[in-house]
Motif scaffolding. Structure first.
Motif, PDB file in Angstrom:
ATOM      1  N   SER A   1       0.830  -1.208   0.000  1.00 37.31           N
ATOM      2  CA  SER A   1       0.000   0.000   0.000  1.00 37.31           C
ATOM      3  C   SER A   1       0.863   1.256   0.000  1.00 37.31           C
ATOM      4  O   SER A   1       0.597   2.219  -0.727  1.00 37.31           O
TER       5      SER A   1
ATOM      6  N   MET B   1      -1.680   0.888  -9.216  1.00 37.30           N
ATOM      7  CA  MET B   1      -2.834  -0.015  -9.237  1.00 37.30           C
ATOM      8  C   MET B   1      -2.409  -1.449  -8.894  1.00 37.30           C
ATOM      9  O   MET B   1      -3.045  -2.127  -8.078  1.00 37.30           O
ATOM     10  N   VAL B   2      -1.310  -1.908  -9.486  1.00 43.66           N
ATOM     11  CA  VAL B   2      -0.830  -3.273  -9.236  1.00 43.66           C
ATOM     12  C   VAL B   2      -0.492  -3.459  -7.764  1.00 43.66           C
ATOM     13  O   VAL B   2      -0.833  -4.478  -7.155  1.00 43.66           O
TER      14      VAL B   2
ATOM     15  N   GLN C   1      -3.569  -3.683  -5.560  1.00 47.45           N
ATOM     16  CA  GLN C   1      -4.180  -5.011  -5.707  1.00 47.45           C
ATOM     17  C   GLN C   1      -3.409  -6.061  -4.912  1.00 47.45           C
ATOM     18  O   GLN C   1      -3.998  -6.943  -4.284  1.00 47.45           O
ATOM     19  N   LYS C   2      -2.072  -5.956  -4.901  1.00 54.65           N
ATOM     20  CA  LYS C   2      -1.271  -6.867  -4.093  1.00 54.65           C
ATOM     21  C   LYS C   2      -1.528  -6.643  -2.606  1.00 54.65           C
ATOM     22  O   LYS C   2      -1.578  -7.603  -1.824  1.00 54.65           O
TER      23      LYS C   2
ATOM     24  N   LEU D   1      -4.270  -5.751  -1.259  1.00 48.50           N
ATOM     25  CA  LEU D   1      -5.550  -6.401  -0.954  1.00 48.50           C
ATOM     26  C   LEU D   1      -5.379  -7.912  -0.843  1.00 48.50           C
ATOM     27  O   LEU D   1      -5.972  -8.550   0.042  1.00 48.50           O
ATOM     28  N   SER D   2      -4.566  -8.492  -1.683  1.00 48.04           N
ATOM     29  CA  SER D   2      -4.403  -9.951  -1.686  1.00 48.04           C
ATOM     30  C   SER D   2      -3.710 -10.449  -0.420  1.00 48.04           C
ATOM     31  O   SER D   2      -3.914 -11.586  -0.007  1.00 48.04           O
TER      32      SER D   2
ATOM     33  N   TYR E   1      -8.024  -3.287   4.906  1.00 46.28           N
ATOM     34  CA  TYR E   1      -8.502  -3.779   3.619  1.00 46.28           C
ATOM     35  C   TYR E   1      -9.410  -2.734   2.965  1.00 46.28           C
ATOM     36  O   TYR E   1      -9.323  -2.472   1.760  1.00 46.28           O
TER      37      TYR E   1
ATOM     38  N   LEU F   1      -8.960  -0.661  -0.587  1.00 43.19           N
ATOM     39  CA  LEU F   1      -9.997  -0.629  -1.623  1.00 43.19           C
ATOM     40  C   LEU F   1     -10.317   0.801  -2.037  1.00 43.19           C
ATOM     41  O   LEU F   1     -10.474   1.104  -3.223  1.00 43.19           O
TER      42      LEU F   1
ATOM     43  N   LEU G   1      -7.538   2.121  -4.102  1.00 44.38           N
ATOM     44  CA  LEU G   1      -7.583   1.497  -5.427  1.00 44.38           C
ATOM     45  C   LEU G   1      -8.668   2.149  -6.284  1.00 44.38           C
ATOM     46  O   LEU G   1      -8.491   2.374  -7.486  1.00 44.38           O
TER      47      LEU G   1
ATOM     48  N   TYR H   1      -8.366   3.790  -9.978  1.00 44.40           N
ATOM     49  CA  TYR H   1      -9.227   3.465 -11.121  1.00 44.40           C
ATOM     50  C   TYR H   1      -9.840   4.732 -11.709  1.00 44.40           C
ATOM     51  O   TYR H   1      -9.957   4.892 -12.932  1.00 44.40           O
TER      52      TYR H   1
ATOM     53  N   SER I   1     -15.091  -1.066  -6.330  1.00 43.66           N
ATOM     54  CA  SER I   1     -14.173  -1.057  -5.182  1.00 43.66           C
ATOM     55  C   SER I   1     -14.749  -0.252  -4.025  1.00 43.66           C
ATOM     56  O   SER I   1     -14.656  -0.655  -2.860  1.00 43.66           O
TER      57      SER I   1
END
Length: 669
Positions: free
Chosen positions: A227, A243-244, A247-248, A250-251, A260, A264, A267, A271, A283
């Motif tokens: 983040s 963005m990538v 997303q990581k 979040l994973s 979390y 989002l 993110l 977007y 999101s």
């Protein structure tokens, strides 16, 4: 006689056993208190500690007393009895002021003073603790103090000092192989580099922290690192990379918690920048669902503001109204003024699109009123940070003055001793007379040259004094008239934006005006007379550092100041300061416009003849030896002549080197 010896032996043996028993009781009580302390039963831990302290006082064991004053002080701090805690720490220091216990006591006093918001002595106790730790064998507690010092100096924006101690902590935890602490240090250093806009250095440290968290198998830390890296990529306008990494993040955040939901929301903003409104919407909805289950009112308000912005951008007014109504229910229970400002701004835009200008005006007034309040709070925080920095520097100056007084006393004593030893005063006087005759003859032969040089300097000074008067008037006009008018024009264009058919055209106009406005402020700063900048007791050294910082930020050229600026430049007369500042501006201007450099290294030192030297070395394309001498270079050389200095500009392997030197005290002719 034998009976008396036996009685005496029995008394001594009894006293020995009694002393041993007291020592055993102290150790037992300390162990008991430590056990309760680990269980976070702080009030209960006080009783055995106090009993051990009473026994240590009875034994007159100063080492044990100092340790127990520290332990009881910590417990009182933890139960928020700060006055008693401070009293215990002070008593401990009266017994021990040089050991590791003393270093801990000074640091604990710093924590108390910071808790009580007593800024006048906060940094003083921290510095005393750090100075002691530097003389002691380094261990985990020392590195923890260095880490805390880095965080504190970061908060008051003393980034140089913060980085100094954070690097000490970094090296220490590396040696100890304490990967958990090392990851935290890396993240803190990265956040400072991000604030300094050294984005690639920030990424480097975030990546180190990420590697450590992966090794520790810490999913929460890994998610936080991704983040943080995403935020840095966002500052670099590398939207895809941001963005990538979001997303990581979040994973690796397995549980759908507040972290979390924040990832989002971030993110979704990414977007939105890419124009993918549907994914941004998705999101934000997921973030809203999590924050609703967590009953996180503030985060929900930020989510709703994001949804409103999306639908207003699409001119989907019914949906925008739906989320406006939801946000309106949360506003009374939220204390975050930034979130409320965003809500008011959305209300203004919504009512303007509905052509309900009366309601739009009402919310605009609310927005303006709250904005002024927020601005005042920010200004107050800035003033408090500056006050803390001023108090710290003031105390350092006081210590320096005391050291100088001590040195002056030593020199005076040495001079008296020398005068006592001098018995050949007559011969010395004769030798001086001979020297004076030789010097007088030499000075007479140089008089004509000095007269011509003096006239030339006076002429140049008169020219530059006239220029300073003109610049003062231009600077005031640029700042007070043009800049203000441009700001007003930009605000009026922004107010018309919702009703315009071509918002992208308005955005372009606004951006152009902002750029012009920034350029005018830069020109105004360069023209602003030095004596006006030195108002409110501002030092010349601080003005030079401020200019170098501004050059680094806006010129995108890293400035490496290898030596701290000497205090002696604050004592230069105003004319010398004005001319040196003009030289500095010309050097920086030439590097920014012509050198194509990415780094500027500055070295400064004073030689035995009381000349101060500044060496500016850039890594640019270098100046050609046959290059035509322009106004800038001529200006540098003329100003050097005025201050009886010298200037040497040459091309070197790594770029261009400008060497300026001048006397600290200007010779009168």
């Amino acid at each position: 006689m034998k009976h008396l010896l036996g009685i005496l032996f029995f008394i001594l043996f009894f006293n020995f056993l009694s002393g041993q028993n007291k020592k055993d009781v102290i150790d037992i009580q300390i162990t008991k208190g430590d056990s309760l302390n680990k269980l976070k039963q702080y009030t209960a831990a006080l009783a055995p500690y106090e009993l051990a302290l009473a026994i240590a006082l009875d034994k007159k064991d100063k080492e044990q007393q100092a340790t127990l004053y520290k332990k009881t002080g910590v417990q009182y701090y933890r139960i928020a009895q700060y006055d008693i805690s401070e009293n215990r720490y002070q008593k401990g220091l009266r017994l021990d002021s040089i050991s590791k216990t003393a270093a801990d006591l000074y640091f604990n006093l710093f924590l108390v003073k910071r808790k009580l918001n007593q800024q006048d002595s906060t940094l003083l106790y921290l510095e005393k603790s750090l100075n002691l730790y530097k003389t002691l064998e380094q261990d985990k507690s020392a590195y923890n103090v260095f880490l805390s010092a880095g965080i504190v100096y970061k908060e008051v924006q003393l980034y140089d000092k913060a980085l100094l101690y954070l690097i000490e902590a970094y090296n220490g935890f590396t040696r100890l192989k304490n990967e958990n602490k090392l990851a935290y240090v890396c993240t803190t250093i990265a956040n400072i580099q991000n604030r300094l806009k050294n984005y690639y250095q920030a990424l480097n440290y975030h990546k180190q922290a990420l590697k450590l968290h992966k090794k520790l198998n810490n999913p929460q830390g890994i998610g936080r690192c991704y983040s943080n890296m995403a935020n840095v990529y966002g500052n670099l306008n590398l939207v895809d990379s941001a963005m990538v990494n979001f997303q990581k993040a979040l994973s690796f955040t397995k549980e759908k918690n507040g972290q979390y939901a924040i990832a989002l929301s971030n993110l979704a903003n990414t977007y939105k920048k890419t124009g993918d409104i549907d994914l941004a919407n998705k999101s934000l909805k997921e973030s809203i669902e999590i924050n609703t289950s967590l009953k996180d009112t503030l985060s929900l308000l930020y989510n709703y503001n994001g949804m409103i912005s999306l639908f207003l951008e699409r001119n989907n007014l019914p949906k925008a109204k739906y989320y406006i109504d939801k946000a309106a229910l949360l506003v009374p229970s939220v204390s975050d003024n930034i979130a409320i400002l965003n809500y008011y701004e959305s209300e203004v835009e919504y009512h303007q699109k509905k052509k309900n200008y009366k309601m739009a005006l009402a919310y605009q007034l609310k927005y303006s009123t709250l904005y002024e309040t927020v601005y005042d709070i920010e200004q107050t925080e800035i003033v408090q940070n500056l006050q803390a920095r001023f108090d710290y520097e003031k105390k350092e100056n006081e210590i320096l003055k005391l050291n100088l007084i001590n040195k002056d006393s030593q020199l005076l004593l040495a001079e008296k001793n020398e005068s006592i030893k001098s018995k050949n005063l007559t011969l010395i006087i004769l030798a001086i007379i001979m020297i004076l005759l030789i010097v007088t003859y030499y000075l007479f032969s140089q008089k004509q040259k000095a007269t011509i040089q003096s006239a030339k300097i006076e002429k140049l000074e008169a020219i530059y004094e006239s220029q300073e008067t003109i610049k003062k008037r231009i600077a005031r006009d640029l700042h007070d008239i043009i800049t203000t008018n441009f700001d007003g024009l930009r605000l009026r264009i922004l107010a018309l934006k919702p009703t315009s058919k071509k918002p992208e055209l308005i955005d372009g106009i606004t951006t152009d005006i902002k750029n012009v406005n920034r350029q005018i402020r830069v020109v105004s700063h360069r023209l602003y007379p030095l004596e006006m900048q030195m108002g409110n007791n501002r030092k010349f050294k601080d003005i030079v550092k401020s200019r170098l910082t501004e050059f680094q930020l806006y010129g995108n050229i890293f400035v490496d100041l290898e030596d701290s600026l000497p205090e002696a430049i604050n004592d230069l007369n105003l004319s010398t300061q004005n001319n040196f500042y003009g030289i500095l501006l010309e050097v920086l201007n030439n590097i920014e416009k012509h050198a194509h450099a990415t780094k500027l290294t500055i070295t400064c030192y004073t030689d035995s003849k009381d000349y101060i030297h500044f060496v500016f070395l850039d890594n640019g394309i270098g100046i050609e030896h046959h290059a035509k001498e322009g106004i800038g270079l001529l200006n540098i050389k003329q100003r050097c002549e005025i201050i009886n200095g010298s200037c040497n500009i040459q091309k070197v392997d790594s770029g261009t080197e400008v060497h300026i030197s001048f006397p600290l005290k200007k010779n009168e002719t």
